[in-house]
Scaffold this motif. Structure first.
Motif, PDB file in Angstrom:
ATOM      1  N   TYR A 109       0.845  -1.192   0.000  1.00 22.09           N
ATOM      2  CA  TYR A 109       0.000   0.000   0.000  1.00 22.09           C
ATOM      3  C   TYR A 109       0.885   1.248   0.000  1.00 22.09           C
ATOM      4  O   TYR A 109       1.921   1.303   0.692  1.00 22.09           O
ATOM      5  CB  TYR A 109      -0.924   0.020   1.207  1.00 22.09           C
ATOM      6  N   ILE A 110       0.429   2.239  -0.756  1.00 21.42           N
ATOM      7  CA  ILE A 110       1.142   3.510  -0.826  1.00 21.42           C
ATOM      8  C   ILE A 110       0.166   4.630  -0.495  1.00 21.42           C
ATOM      9  O   ILE A 110      -0.909   4.726  -1.098  1.00 21.42           O
ATOM     10  CB  ILE A 110       1.760   3.755  -2.214  1.00 21.42           C
ATOM     11  N   CYS A 111       0.557   5.472   0.464  1.00 19.60           N
ATOM     12  CA  CYS A 111      -0.237   6.653   0.833  1.00 19.60           C
ATOM     13  C   CYS A 111       0.458   7.885   0.252  1.00 19.60           C
ATOM     14  O   CYS A 111       1.612   8.184   0.586  1.00 19.60           O
ATOM     15  CB  CYS A 111      -0.345   6.763   2.350  1.00 19.60           C
ATOM     16  N   LYS A 112      -0.259   8.619  -0.603  1.00 18.01           N
ATOM     17  CA  LYS A 112       0.316   9.803  -1.264  1.00 18.01           C
ATOM     18  C   LYS A 112      -0.499  11.036  -0.857  1.00 18.01           C
ATOM     19  O   LYS A 112      -1.719  11.049  -1.001  1.00 18.01           O
ATOM     20  CB  LYS A 112       0.287   9.644  -2.781  1.00 18.01           C
ATOM     21  N   VAL A 113       0.216  12.045  -0.340  1.00 13.07           N
ATOM     22  CA  VAL A 113      -0.422  13.301   0.069  1.00 13.07           C
ATOM     23  C   VAL A 113       0.224  14.431  -0.737  1.00 13.07           C
ATOM     24  O   VAL A 113       1.465  14.544  -0.786  1.00 13.07           O
ATOM     25  CB  VAL A 113      -0.257  13.558   1.575  1.00 13.07           C
ATOM     26  N   LYS A 114      -0.624  15.281  -1.364  1.00 11.73           N
ATOM     27  CA  LYS A 114      -0.124  16.365  -2.210  1.00 11.73           C
ATOM     28  C   LYS A 114      -0.856  17.650  -1.854  1.00 11.73           C
ATOM     29  O   LYS A 114      -2.077  17.648  -1.703  1.00 11.73           O
ATOM     30  CB  LYS A 114      -0.348  16.023  -3.673  1.00 11.73           C
ATOM     31  N   ASN A 115      -0.075  18.755  -1.758  1.00  3.32           N
ATOM     32  CA  ASN A 115      -0.668  20.061  -1.467  1.00  3.32           C
ATOM     33  C   ASN A 115       0.326  21.146  -1.845  1.00  3.32           C
ATOM     34  O   ASN A 115       1.495  21.114  -1.429  1.00  3.32           O
ATOM     35  CB  ASN A 115      -1.025  20.181   0.007  1.00  3.32           C
ATOM     36  N   ALA A 116      -0.143  22.089  -2.638  1.00  2.10           N
ATOM     37  CA  ALA A 116       0.655  23.259  -3.020  1.00  2.10           C
ATOM     38  C   ALA A 116       1.996  22.854  -3.619  1.00  2.10           C
ATOM     39  O   ALA A 116       3.044  23.446  -3.330  1.00  2.10           O
ATOM     40  CB  ALA A 116       0.867  24.176  -1.819  1.00  2.10           C
ATOM     41  N   GLY A 117       1.970  21.817  -4.455  1.00  2.00           N
ATOM     42  CA  GLY A 117       3.186  21.410  -5.140  1.00  2.00           C
ATOM     43  C   GLY A 117       4.130  20.578  -4.289  1.00  2.00           C
ATOM     44  O   GLY A 117       5.229  20.256  -4.754  1.00  2.00           O
ATOM     45  N   GLN A 118       3.728  20.183  -3.109  1.00  2.00           N
ATOM     46  CA  GLN A 118       4.576  19.364  -2.247  1.00  2.00           C
ATOM     47  C   GLN A 118       3.938  17.979  -2.057  1.00  2.00           C
ATOM     48  O   GLN A 118       2.722  17.840  -2.087  1.00  2.00           O
ATOM     49  CB  GLN A 118       4.784  20.053  -0.901  1.00  2.00           C
ATOM     50  N   TYR A 119       4.797  16.954  -1.819  1.00  2.00           N
ATOM     51  CA  TYR A 119       4.349  15.569  -1.731  1.00  2.00           C
ATOM     52  C   TYR A 119       4.906  14.924  -0.461  1.00  2.00           C
ATOM     53  O   TYR A 119       6.030  15.208  -0.043  1.00  2.00           O
ATOM     54  CB  TYR A 119       4.840  14.773  -2.942  1.00  2.00           C
ATOM     55  N   GLU A 120       4.101  14.051   0.069  1.00  2.00           N
ATOM     56  CA  GLU A 120       4.521  13.145   1.142  1.00  2.00           C
ATOM     57  C   GLU A 120       3.858  11.787   0.897  1.00  2.00           C
ATOM     58  O   GLU A 120       2.717  11.740   0.451  1.00  2.00           O
ATOM     59  CB  GLU A 120       4.118  13.683   2.521  1.00  2.00           C
ATOM     60  N   TRP A 121       4.552  10.733   1.200  1.00  2.00           N
ATOM     61  CA  TRP A 121       3.955   9.400   1.030  1.00  2.00           C
ATOM     62  C   TRP A 121       4.567   8.413   2.006  1.00  2.00           C
ATOM     63  O   TRP A 121       5.647   8.664   2.565  1.00  2.00           O
ATOM     64  CB  TRP A 121       4.060   8.908  -0.407  1.00  2.00           C
ATOM     65  N   ALA A 122       3.874   7.327   2.141  1.00  2.00           N
ATOM     66  CA  ALA A 122       4.305   6.247   3.032  1.00  2.00           C
ATOM     67  C   ALA A 122       4.058   4.912   2.321  1.00  2.00           C
ATOM     68  O   ALA A 122       3.061   4.744   1.617  1.00  2.00           O
ATOM     69  CB  ALA A 122       3.560   6.301   4.353  1.00  2.00           C
ATOM     70  N   ARG A 123       4.975   3.958   2.548  1.00  2.00           N
ATOM     71  CA  ARG A 123       4.850   2.609   1.961  1.00  2.00           C
ATOM     72  C   ARG A 123       4.656   1.594   3.094  1.00  2.00           C
ATOM     73  O   ARG A 123       5.447   1.568   4.031  1.00  2.00           O
ATOM     74  CB  ARG A 123       6.082   2.259   1.155  1.00  2.00           C
ATOM     75  N   ILE A 124       3.625   0.767   2.917  1.00  2.00           N
ATOM     76  CA  ILE A 124       3.303  -0.234   3.946  1.00  2.00           C
ATOM     77  C   ILE A 124       3.021  -1.563   3.247  1.00  2.00           C
ATOM     78  O   ILE A 124       2.261  -1.606   2.272  1.00  2.00           O
ATOM     79  CB  ILE A 124       2.081   0.168   4.790  1.00  2.00           C
ATOM     80  N   THR A 125       3.633  -2.628   3.767  1.00  2.00           N
ATOM     81  CA  THR A 125       3.371  -3.978   3.259  1.00  2.00           C
ATOM     82  C   THR A 125       2.428  -4.693   4.223  1.00  2.00           C
ATOM     83  O   THR A 125       2.713  -4.796   5.414  1.00  2.00           O
ATOM     84  CB  THR A 125       4.674  -4.778   3.120  1.00  2.00           C
TER      85      THR A 125
END
Length: 371
Positions: A109-125
């Motif tokens: 699973y991949i969690c992708k967060v985007k706001n104002a041209g910036q990104y954050e994500w997390a990877r979980i198995t």
């Protein structure tokens, strides 16, 4: 917001935070996959959150998303109604909750967060393990003293590896006991146990336990060892009963058939017509010459009436003696009168054929009769 904070955010065009962890859960349980971000402090109207499930290197599907101020949680048919955001995802907690886990939920699973041209994500198995299904227990072999018996156990489903273990159960207090000393476990197939040289001590209740990392399930089977002599006696008794019933059935059937045959013969006897029976013969009696002579000698001294009566009686006597053994059939009155007339004609004709002489007696007056 202080000037220092604004300067820090402006100087960093992209701030990346990646965390990768692994979760292992049992099927039918619930799980929460964490995803935290700090992009909610920027423009809230442009915040996008997306959870993706990687099935393979080239195939992925969306699980749940937030975009344009709206949550979309029905993107995946298999997970529809079982996925949701756990907390206030706008404030920074976009963790994913999945209830009633299934084996198809396993993956990356991949969690992708985007706001104002910036990104954050997390990877979980996520790994989903299943308990062994309730195993099936059965016996192979003969339940006789001195023979060998194989105990078999197998689960149809469950996460590998699955281990099997056999034990004996005390039927009084349901306490687990060791297997008999003569038992042997198949190393290549732990679900099989061989009981050699069976005795009465081998009789009892045996339990198989199937186990993996998710849990365990069990099944039981009853073993009852019998004497070989008892088996022979039972088989002989069964054969004797079968033979006795067969003989009884045969006797009853023969008796019924005999009765039916006898009843049939009794019903058919009156209807039989014997073709070899001979009809009774008619005997004709000729009148003697002496009788005729005597009647002629006395005709001179008898009256005309007595002579006529004598001739009439002679005709009736010949007619009766001609058919002494025949019983006349029953006819109607008209038919009877006709037959009597024909009979008289036939009698007269017969008398003429037999040589009878018609005598005409002249009428005599009383003056010439002998006194």
């Amino acid at each position: 917001m202080s000037a220092l904070s604004i300067l820090f955010l402006a100087s960093c065009s992209v701030w990346l935070s990646e965390a990768q962890t692994e979760f292992k859960r049992v099927a039918e349980e619930n799980v929460t996959l964490p995803c935290h971000h700090r992009l909610g402090l920027l423009e809230q109207g442009s915040l996008d959150i997306e959870w993706l499930l990687h099935i393979s290197e080239t195939v992925q599907k969306a699980v749940i998303t937030y975009s344009g101020g709206r949550v979309y949680d029905d993107l995946n048919e298999e997970q529809k109604g079982r996925v949701s955001f756990t907390s206030n995802f706008l404030a920074g907690d976009a963790s994913l909750q999945i209830i009633s886990l299934q084996s198809s939920d396993a993956g990356k699973y991949i969690c992708k967060v985007k706001n104002a041209g910036q990104y954050e994500w997390a990877r979980i198995t996520l790994k989903v393990v299943e308990k062994p299904s309730k195993p099936k227990c059965w016996l192979e072999g003969e339940l006789l003293e001195g023979k060998e018996l194989s105990l078999q156990c197998r689960s149809a489903s469950g996460t590998a590896p699955i281990s099997y273990r056999w034990q004996r159960i005390n039927e009084e207090d349901e306490r687990a006991e060791h297997l008999p000393p003569t038992s042997r476990v198949n190393i290549s197939n732990p679900g099989q146990v061989l009981l050699k040289n069976l005795t009465q001590m081998s009789t009892g209740l045996y339990q198989c336990i199937a186990t993996n990392e998710a849990g365990q399930e069990s099944c039981v089977v009853q073993v009852t060892v019998q004497h070989a002599q008892n088996i022979g006696m039972i088989a002989g008794a069964v054969c004797g009963v079968v033979v006795g019933l067969s003989l009884l059935f045969l006797v009853v059937r023969l008796t019924i058939r005999r009765k039916e045959k006898k009843r049939y013969e009794e019903e058919e006897a009156p209807n039989e017509i014997r073709e070899d029976a001979e009809a009774p013969k008619a005997h004709l009696v000729k009148p003697s010459s002496s009788s005729s002579g005597s009647r002629s000698s006395r005709s001179g001294s008898s009256s005309t009436r007595s002579t006529a009566n004598s001739a009439s009686r002679s005709q009736r006597t010949l007619s009766t003696e001609a058919t002494p053994h025949l019983t006349p059939p029953q006819y109607s009155q008209r038919e009877t009168e006709g037959k009597e007339i024909e009979s008289k004609k036939v009698d007269y004709a017969n008398l003429m054929k037999m040589g009878a002489t018609l005598v005409m007696v002249p009428a005599q007056s009383r003056a010439f009769q002998t006194v």
